[in-house]
Design a protein around this motif. Structure first.
Motif, PDB file in Angstrom:
ATOM      1  N   PHE A 149       0.859  -1.194   0.000  1.00 46.04           N
ATOM      2  CA  PHE A 149       0.000   0.000   0.000  1.00 46.04           C
ATOM      3  C   PHE A 149       0.877   1.220   0.000  1.00 46.04           C
ATOM      4  N   ASN A 180       0.476   5.675  -0.846  1.00 49.61           N
ATOM      5  CA  ASN A 180      -0.270   6.840  -1.330  1.00 49.61           C
ATOM      6  C   ASN A 180      -1.767   6.543  -1.401  1.00 49.61           C
ATOM      7  N   ASN A 181      -2.237   5.880  -0.355  1.00 46.80           N
ATOM      8  CA  ASN A 181      -3.664   5.556  -0.223  1.00 46.80           C
ATOM      9  C   ASN A 181      -4.201   4.624  -1.300  1.00 46.80           C
ATOM     10  N   GLU A 182      -3.302   3.874  -1.874  1.00 49.16           N
ATOM     11  CA  GLU A 182      -3.734   2.904  -2.878  1.00 49.16           C
ATOM     12  C   GLU A 182      -3.005   1.587  -2.693  1.00 49.16           C
ATOM     13  N   GLU A 240      -6.770  -0.139   4.821  1.00 44.75           N
ATOM     14  CA  GLU A 240      -7.115   1.269   4.926  1.00 44.75           C
ATOM     15  C   GLU A 240      -6.091   1.975   5.778  1.00 44.75           C
ATOM     16  N   ARG A 241      -5.874   3.230   5.445  1.00 48.67           N
ATOM     17  CA  ARG A 241      -5.068   4.094   6.312  1.00 48.67           C
ATOM     18  C   ARG A 241      -6.018   5.196   6.761  1.00 48.67           C
ATOM     19  N   PHE A 268      -2.673   1.763  10.090  1.00 47.92           N
ATOM     20  CA  PHE A 268      -2.843   1.025   8.846  1.00 47.92           C
ATOM     21  C   PHE A 268      -3.570  -0.255   9.221  1.00 47.92           C
TER      22      PHE A 268
END
Lengths: 117, 116
Positions: free
Chosen positions: B49, B51-53, B68-69, B75
């Motif tokens: 994971f 950069n939110n991806e 998810e962050r 995390f």
């Protein structure tokens, strides 16, 4: 497909003697290679890595590993074992050609190292 | 020395229940990973994971899993409907912002998930 083999489930060594934990890999091209150690009830701790350059890599706690391209091996060594070295050791590989950020590491099955006093 | 932390250390849940495993990566790290280790077996990659991806995921990481962050420090790994075979030790890892190739990943102590 990438793979890592650790042929020995267990290695037993007397304290003060040299130790070797074996690892061979199967990856196209030149991989990145790693050794991790896992103590009881603890996470994986990074020991050392091979990226490029000198085939002999020195890491934490006096460990070293030798990259041998012709034999596709990356054996972990230490000249003089300590009882405190007793733990589970994992060899790992990452494909150098993987361009994506944060690429995965492929782990071997682990070798339990037991050092007797 | 900074370290990755994970909570809880042990989670017991019933089959079909949702679980969330939490990780706090090292503070300046930007790359995050989840691995699992079924008892007696090798450590297996689940997901990475950045950069939110999701950067990469394995075939194990099916629709039952999500990451998810939720804020600047946590995390999480969510398993939507747990199965018996999800019982394993789950490790979170992170790597430094200067290490986009993830060559030096720092692992947490793990969460042991037991599904009954």
């Amino acid at each position: 497909a990438q793979s890592v083999a650790q042929p020995e489930d267990q290695v037993n060594v007397a304290e003060g003697n040299p130790l070797t934990v074996k690892c061979t890999y199967s990856v196209s091209g030149n991989p990145y290679l790693f050794w991790y150690v896992q103590y009881p009830n603890r996470g994986l701790q990074f020991l050392l890595k091979y990226i490029t350059g000198d085939n002999l890599v020195k890491g934490s706690y006096g460990f070293e590993a030798e990259f041998n391209k012709s034999q596709t091996s990356f054996h972990l060594k230490k000249p003089s074992a300590l009882v405190s070295d007793s733990a589970l050791y994992f060899c790992a590989v990452r494909d150098r050609r993987a361009y994506s950020s944060a690429s995965k590491i492929i782990f071997g099955s682990g070798t339990r190292l037991s050092i007797r006093p | 020395e900074p370290e990755v932390t994970q909570t809880p250390s042990h989670q017991v849940t019933q089959m079909g229940q949702e679980v969330i495993l939490r990780c706090v990566p090292i503070s300046n790290h930007l790359y995050f990973y989840w691995y699992r280790q079924i008892l007696g077996q090798k450590v297996e990659f689940l997901v990475s994971f950045y950069n939110n991806e999701i950067s990469e995921k394995s075939e194990i990481f099916d629709d039952q899993f999500s990451v998810e962050r939720p804020d600047g420090s946590n995390f999480t790994l969510k398993i939507r409907s747990t199965k018996l075979e999800d019982s394993a030790m789950y490790f979170c890892a992170s790597s430094d912002s200067s290490d986009p190739r993830g060559l030096e990943q720092y692992f947490g102590p793990g969460t042991r998930l037991t599904v009954t």
